[in-house]
Design a protein around this motif. Structure first.
Motif, short mmCIF file in Angstrom:
data_model
loop_
_atom_site.label_atom_id
_atom_site.label_comp_id
_atom_site.label_asym_id
_atom_site.label_seq_id
_atom_site.Cartn_x
_atom_site.Cartn_y
_atom_site.Cartn_z
N ASP A 87 -0.44 -8.11 -18.98
CA ASP A 87 0.41 -7.18 -19.72
C ASP A 87 -0.41 -6.46 -20.78
O ASP A 87 -0.16 -5.30 -21.07
CB ASP A 87 1.57 -7.94 -20.36
N TYR A 88 -1.37 -7.17 -21.35
CA TYR A 88 -2.32 -6.58 -22.31
C TYR A 88 -3.70 -7.10 -21.97
O TYR A 88 -3.85 -8.25 -21.54
CB TYR A 88 -1.97 -6.96 -23.75
N ILE A 89 -4.70 -6.24 -22.13
CA ILE A 89 -6.08 -6.66 -21.88
C ILE A 89 -6.87 -6.46 -23.16
O ILE A 89 -6.97 -5.33 -23.67
CB ILE A 89 -6.71 -5.86 -20.72
N LEU A 90 -7.39 -7.56 -23.70
CA LEU A 90 -8.19 -7.49 -24.93
C LEU A 90 -9.67 -7.50 -24.54
O LEU A 90 -10.09 -8.36 -23.75
CB LEU A 90 -7.86 -8.66 -25.86
N VAL A 91 -10.39 -6.54 -25.08
CA VAL A 91 -11.79 -6.36 -24.67
C VAL A 91 -12.69 -6.53 -25.89
O VAL A 91 -12.56 -5.81 -26.88
CB VAL A 91 -12.00 -4.95 -24.07
N THR A 92 -13.63 -7.48 -25.81
CA THR A 92 -14.47 -7.78 -26.98
C THR A 92 -15.62 -6.79 -27.15
O THR A 92 -16.03 -6.50 -28.26
CB THR A 92 -15.05 -9.21 -26.90
N HIS A 93 -16.17 -6.31 -26.03
CA HIS A 93 -17.26 -5.32 -26.10
C HIS A 93 -17.46 -4.71 -24.71
O HIS A 93 -16.79 -5.10 -23.75
CB HIS A 93 -18.53 -5.94 -26.67
N ALA A 94 -18.38 -3.73 -24.64
CA ALA A 94 -18.43 -2.84 -23.47
C ALA A 94 -19.38 -3.29 -22.36
O ALA A 94 -19.52 -2.60 -21.36
CB ALA A 94 -18.81 -1.43 -23.93
N HIS A 95 -20.03 -4.44 -22.51
CA HIS A 95 -20.96 -4.87 -21.47
C HIS A 95 -20.23 -5.12 -20.15
O HIS A 95 -19.07 -5.56 -20.13
CB HIS A 95 -21.71 -6.13 -21.91
N GLY A 96 -20.95 -4.87 -19.06
CA GLY A 96 -20.36 -4.95 -17.73
C GLY A 96 -19.73 -6.30 -17.43
O GLY A 96 -18.72 -6.37 -16.72
N ASP A 97 -20.30 -7.37 -17.95
CA ASP A 97 -19.77 -8.70 -17.67
C ASP A 97 -18.52 -9.01 -18.50
O ASP A 97 -18.08 -10.16 -18.56
CB ASP A 97 -20.84 -9.79 -17.85
N HIS A 98 -17.94 -7.95 -19.11
CA HIS A 98 -16.69 -8.11 -19.87
C HIS A 98 -15.64 -7.06 -19.49
O HIS A 98 -14.48 -7.17 -19.89
CB HIS A 98 -16.97 -8.08 -21.40
N ILE A 99 -16.07 -6.05 -18.73
CA ILE A 99 -15.13 -4.96 -18.41
C ILE A 99 -15.11 -4.57 -16.93
O ILE A 99 -14.35 -3.69 -16.55
CB ILE A 99 -15.46 -3.68 -19.21
N ALA A 100 -15.95 -5.20 -16.11
CA ALA A 100 -16.15 -4.69 -14.74
C ALA A 100 -14.85 -4.50 -13.96
O ALA A 100 -14.72 -3.54 -13.21
CB ALA A 100 -17.09 -5.62 -13.98
N ASP A 101 -13.88 -5.38 -14.13
CA ASP A 101 -12.64 -5.28 -13.35
C ASP A 101 -11.48 -4.70 -14.16
O ASP A 101 -10.34 -4.71 -13.69
CB ASP A 101 -12.25 -6.66 -12.80
N LEU A 102 -11.78 -4.19 -15.33
CA LEU A 102 -10.71 -3.72 -16.22
C LEU A 102 -9.89 -2.60 -15.59
O LEU A 102 -8.65 -2.63 -15.56
CB LEU A 102 -11.29 -3.27 -17.57
N GLU A 103 -10.59 -1.58 -15.09
CA GLU A 103 -9.89 -0.40 -14.60
C GLU A 103 -8.95 -0.74 -13.45
O GLU A 103 -7.79 -0.32 -13.43
CB GLU A 103 -10.93 0.66 -14.17
N VAL A 104 -9.44 -1.55 -12.52
CA VAL A 104 -8.62 -1.91 -11.34
C VAL A 104 -7.39 -2.71 -11.78
O VAL A 104 -6.26 -2.43 -11.35
CB VAL A 104 -9.47 -2.70 -10.32
N ILE A 105 -7.59 -3.68 -12.66
CA ILE A 105 -6.48 -4.53 -13.08
C ILE A 105 -5.49 -3.74 -13.93
O ILE A 105 -4.27 -3.83 -13.75
CB ILE A 105 -6.99 -5.79 -13.83
N ALA A 106 -6.00 -2.91 -14.85
CA ALA A 106 -5.11 -2.15 -15.74
C ALA A 106 -4.29 -1.15 -14.93
O ALA A 106 -3.09 -0.96 -15.18
CB ALA A 106 -5.91 -1.44 -16.81
N LYS A 107 -4.91 -0.51 -13.94
CA LYS A 107 -4.17 0.48 -13.14
C LYS A 107 -3.12 -0.18 -12.26
O LYS A 107 -2.03 0.36 -12.09
CB LYS A 107 -5.14 1.34 -12.34
N ARG A 108 -3.41 -1.35 -11.74
CA ARG A 108 -2.44 -2.04 -10.90
C ARG A 108 -1.26 -2.58 -11.72
O ARG A 108 -0.11 -2.48 -11.31
CB ARG A 108 -3.11 -3.19 -10.14
N THR A 109 -1.58 -3.15 -12.88
CA THR A 109 -0.54 -3.83 -13.66
C THR A 109 0.14 -2.92 -14.68
O THR A 109 1.21 -3.25 -15.19
CB THR A 109 -1.16 -5.01 -14.45
N GLY A 110 -0.51 -1.81 -15.03
CA GLY A 110 0.00 -0.96 -16.10
C GLY A 110 -0.25 -1.54 -17.48
O GLY A 110 0.34 -1.10 -18.48
N ALA A 111 -1.16 -2.52 -17.56
CA ALA A 111 -1.46 -3.16 -18.84
C ALA A 111 -2.10 -2.17 -19.81
O ALA A 111 -2.81 -1.26 -19.41
CB ALA A 111 -2.40 -4.35 -18.62
#
Ligand code: NI
Ligand code: MN
Length: 247
Positions: free
Chosen positions: A64-88
Motif C-alpha cells: 500500500d506504501y513503499i518506503l525507500v531509504t536510498h536510490a541504489h539498485g539493490d533498494h529500488i530495482a522492483d519498485l516501479e513494477v510493484i508500485a504500478k501493479r498495486t497503486g502504492a
C-alpha cells in the motif's frame, strides 16, 4: 510559550506503544514488509535481482506504501513494477520521489529530520551515513532510514548505514523501539559488531538483520552474528526469505 501548549500531532504516540503483534515479512536483502492497521508497508523493493530470493514472485508482493531509504539498485530495482501493479504510493526523500513521479508513481517527499502522519502511523526520516545514486546516474539525494510507529508498536529501518552517533537521538526523539531492522553485512554498511553498538545506542533489544549474504562482499557467519548479539543481551532474528514472523 503559546506555541508549545498544544502537543504536536507527531508526539501523540510518544508514550510507549503497547506492543501488539507486529507482523513482518522478509523479502530478502533490505526488503521487508510490515503490516500497520491493515496496510502493507513495504521497504526497499529488491527481489527479482536477488540471487537468494529464488521462487519469490514480485507479482505477489502486496504493497500500500513503499518506503525507500536510498536510490541504489539493490533498494529500488522492483519498485516501479510493484508500485504500478498495486497503486502504492512511495515515501522517500525529495529526489527519489521526484524521480518516480516522472515515471507515473505518486509519492510523499520528505527529508532528514521530518515526520509525517499517515492514516496508519507516523514516519520519521532519520540520518544514514551512506551514498545514494540511481543506477542510471541520477542524483538520489541523501540516504536515510525511517522510524515508523503507531499506537501498537514502533520500529526502525536503518537502510544502508554506518554506525553513527546520531543513532543516539532516536530513543530521545521517538517512541521506544520494539524492533530494529539493521544492516549487518559489512563492507557497504555496518558489520556485526557495529550493528550491536547501534542496537545499544537505539536501546532496542530485538533486531532483524538485513543486507547480508546477498552478494559475495557481504557474506557473514550466522553463528558469530547470533552470538555477538546475544552476548550483548540483544536478540538477533534472521528470518528466511519469504518468511513472515510475528514479534
Ligand atoms: Ni546502498
Ligand atoms: Mn544496499
Amino acid at each position: 510559550m503559546l506555541l508549545f501548549t498544544k502537543p504536536r500531532a507527531r508526539f501523540r504516540y510518544l508514550c510507549a506503544p503497547k506492543l501488539e503483534v507486529m507482523e513482518l515479512t522478509n523479502y530478502g536483502h533490505s526488503c521487508v514488509s510490515v503490516k500497520m492497521n491493515g496496510k502493507n508497508i513495504l521497504f526497499d523493493p529488491f527481489v527479482s535481482g536477488n540471487p537468494l530470493a529464488g521462487e519469490l514472485d514480485i507479482q505477489k508482493i502486496p504493497a500500500d506504501y513503499i518506503l525507500v531509504t536510498h536510490a541504489h539498485g539493490d533498494h529500488i530495482a522492483d519498485l516501479e513494477v510493484i508500485a504500478k501493479r498495486t497503486g502504492a504510493s512511495i515515501i522517500s526523500n525529495f529526489e527519489i520521489v521526484s524521480y518516480f513521479e516522472k515515471r507515473g508513481i505518486k509519492g510523499h517527499p520528505m527529508n532528514i529530520g521530518g515526520c509525517v502522519n499517515m492514516p496508519w502511523g507516523t514516519v520519521k526520516s532519520v540520518l544514514a551515513i551512506h551514498s545514494s545514486e540511481f543506477p542510471d546516474g541520477t542524483y538520489g539525494g541523501n540516504p536515510g532510514g525511517f522510524v515508523v510507529w503507531n499506537d501498537k508498536f514502533c520500529f526502525y529501518h536503518a537502510g544502508d548505514t554506518a554506525l553513527t552517533m546520531d543513532m543516539q537521538l532516536i530513543p530521545r526523539t521517538c517512541p521506544p523501539l520494539n524492533l530494529a531492522i539493521l544492516p549487518i553485512g559489512d563492507n557497504f554498511t555496518m558489520g556485526i559488531e557495529d550493528a550491536v553498538e547501534a542496537a545499544k545506542m537505539i536501546e532496542c533489544k530485538t533486531v532483524v538483520g538485513c543486507h547480508y549474504d546477498t552478494f559475495g562482499y557481504i557474506k557473514i557467519d550466522h553463528q558469530y552474528a547470533k552470538s555477538a548479539f546475544s552476548t550483548a543481551g540483544i536478540k538477533l532474528l534472521m528470518p528466511g526469505i519469504g518468511e513472515t514472523i510475528t514479534v
